[in-house]
Motif scaffolding. Structure first.
Motif, PDB file in Angstrom:
ATOM      1  N   SER A   1       0.823  -1.217   0.000  1.00  8.60           N
ATOM      2  CA  SER A   1       0.000   0.000   0.000  1.00  8.60           C
ATOM      3  C   SER A   1       0.857   1.267   0.000  1.00  8.60           C
ATOM      4  O   SER A   1       0.402   2.336  -0.390  1.00  8.60           O
ATOM      5  N   GLY A   2       2.096   1.129   0.469  1.00 11.64           N
ATOM      6  CA  GLY A   2       2.959   2.316   0.551  1.00 11.64           C
ATOM      7  C   GLY A   2       2.777   3.089   1.847  1.00 11.64           C
ATOM      8  O   GLY A   2       3.564   3.960   2.162  1.00 11.64           O
ATOM      9  N   PHE A   3       1.748   2.758   2.634  1.00 15.39           N
ATOM     10  CA  PHE A   3       1.530   3.461   3.897  1.00 15.39           C
ATOM     11  C   PHE A   3       2.128   2.667   5.057  1.00 15.39           C
ATOM     12  O   PHE A   3       1.921   1.457   5.152  1.00 15.39           O
ATOM     13  N   LYS A   4       2.882   3.368   5.880  1.00 19.18           N
ATOM     14  CA  LYS A   4       3.499   2.698   7.026  1.00 19.18           C
ATOM     15  C   LYS A   4       3.147   3.430   8.319  1.00 19.18           C
ATOM     16  O   LYS A   4       3.967   4.128   8.911  1.00 19.18           O
ATOM     17  N   PRO A   5       1.899   3.262   8.762  1.00 14.57           N
ATOM     18  CA  PRO A   5       1.512   3.910  10.013  1.00 14.57           C
ATOM     19  C   PRO A   5       2.256   3.294  11.198  1.00 14.57           C
ATOM     20  O   PRO A   5       2.764   2.175  11.106  1.00 14.57           O
ATOM     21  N   ASN A   6       2.306   4.024  12.296  1.00 13.47           N
ATOM     22  CA  ASN A   6       2.737   3.431  13.564  1.00 13.47           C
ATOM     23  C   ASN A   6       1.578   2.556  14.024  1.00 13.47           C
ATOM     24  O   ASN A   6       0.425   2.999  14.019  1.00 13.47           O
TER      25      ASN A   6
ATOM     26  N   GLU B   1       5.941  -6.935   9.629  1.00 11.42           N
ATOM     27  CA  GLU B   1       6.461  -7.475   8.366  1.00 11.42           C
ATOM     28  C   GLU B   1       6.266  -6.508   7.195  1.00 11.42           C
ATOM     29  O   GLU B   1       6.976  -6.591   6.200  1.00 11.42           O
ATOM     30  N   ARG B   2       5.313  -5.583   7.349  1.00  8.75           N
ATOM     31  CA  ARG B   2       5.101  -4.572   6.297  1.00  8.75           C
ATOM     32  C   ARG B   2       6.021  -3.365   6.513  1.00  8.75           C
ATOM     33  O   ARG B   2       5.903  -2.360   5.830  1.00  8.75           O
ATOM     34  N   GLY B   3       6.871  -3.455   7.544  1.00 15.27           N
ATOM     35  CA  GLY B   3       7.830  -2.376   7.782  1.00 15.27           C
ATOM     36  C   GLY B   3       7.336  -1.287   8.712  1.00 15.27           C
ATOM     37  O   GLY B   3       7.955  -0.225   8.820  1.00 15.27           O
ATOM     38  N   CYS B   4       6.213  -1.519   9.413  1.00 16.24           N
ATOM     39  CA  CYS B   4       5.680  -0.507  10.335  1.00 16.24           C
ATOM     40  C   CYS B   4       6.393  -0.603  11.686  1.00 16.24           C
ATOM     41  O   CYS B   4       6.764  -1.698  12.113  1.00 16.24           O
TER      42      CYS B   4
END
Ligand code: ATR
Length: 273
Positions: free
Chosen positions: A201-206, A225-228
């Motif tokens: 999605s490109g979004f990396k919320p906390n 795993e999505r980098g958040c």
């Protein structure tokens, strides 16, 4: 000797005694904090004991967080809005009710370096826990809050109570700054809050899951795993307890790193991280 309790039913899994006894040790106070199994029919009797005796304060957990209010002489402004009490202070039998969950949540995010002011926030779940979280986020200056919940009517009611937005879970996207799971779905074996985070999605919320057992829920693992940046709810639990102790003992403890380290050590000893 002054006594402190946590009351609830069931109560044997409560970690409040571990935290509060670590705090009392840290303060070098000779008081005791113990868990008391109090059923609904025993609540009035317990209140009489508090009014007449040397109980200086107690924490309240399910199923008494709402029922306790009828016995209190005064409640904090946050209790009116959140609709539940988790901490009571008794001064010569006069009882004042507080809710320290919002302060615990705020401090958890603050310590994790998460900036709430101006943030766009999404919240999953619309139960009692979500109310404390939303109260804290609004107080801390969140710009936009949207609630997602399995049962739409509950999301609508919660959103109306706090003047925030809600959407159907099917409409969820991770486009936000802060994402919080307050649903209890994963506390139960195989449970799932119904929200999936897309890979690209490109979004990396906390991302926070207020559950701390298991330490990493499916939801939190997926976010990591999505980098958040992620955190579970253990520090929220700890800080709501520290805030209660501040109220009872009249001391500043929220920013005390040594106390936090000692409490984490106690949790590590029982395998909770
Ligand atoms: P708490 O005080 O911990 O918030 P609660 O008031 O019972 O507990 O609320 C539990 C929340 O978890 C609710 O938002 C609930 O959704 P519903 O309103 O649809 O019941 C959510 N929840 C619990 N189990 C769930 C599941 N299996 N899937 C999705 N949501 C769930």
């Amino acid at each position: 000797m002054d006594k402190f309790y946590v009351i609830g039913d069931p109560i044997k899994h409560s970690h409040s005694p571990l935290i509060h006894n670590a705090i009392l040790d840290f303060l070098g106070m000779g008081q005791t904090y113990t868990a008391r199994q109090i059923g609904q029919e025993e609540l009035a009797c317990f209140i009489n004991e508090v009014r007449g005796g040397d109980v200086k304060g107690f924490n309240v957990t399910a199923p008494h967080k709402i029922a306790i209010m009828q016995y209190l002489d005064e409640i904090g402004a946050e209790v009116e809005k959140i609709g539940a009490v988790n901490t009571v202070r008794s001064i010569e039998g006069r009882m004042v009710g507080y809710n320290t969950d919002a302060d615990g949540f705020s401090q958890m995010l603050k310590r994790a370096g998460v900036r709430v002011t101006g943030a766009k926030v999404k919240i999953i779940g619309a139960g009692g826990a979500a109310r404390g979280v939303i109260y804290a986020l609004l107080r801390d200056g969140a710009e936009e809050i949207t609630v997602y919940n399995r049962t739409q009517e509950k999301a609508a009611k919660l959103a109306a109570d706090f003047g925030v937005d809600y959407e159907l879970p099917e409409a969820f996207t991770p486009e936000c700054d802060i994402l919080i799971n307050t649903s209890s779905a994963e506390m139960f074996e195989g449970g799932n809050n119904g929200i999936d985070l897309p890979e690209d999605s490109g979004f990396k919320p906390n991302v926070t899951d207020i559950i701390y057992l298991p330490p990493e829920t499916r939801f939190l693992k997926q976010a990591r795993e999505r980098g958040c940046q992620t955190q579970n709810g253990l520090n929220m639990l700890i800080f709501q307890a520290i805030r209660a102790a501040e109220i009872w003992h009249g001391v500043d403890l929220m920013e005390n790193e040594e106390l936090l380290r000692r409490i984490h050590k106690k949790f590590a000893e029982i395998g909770v991280v």
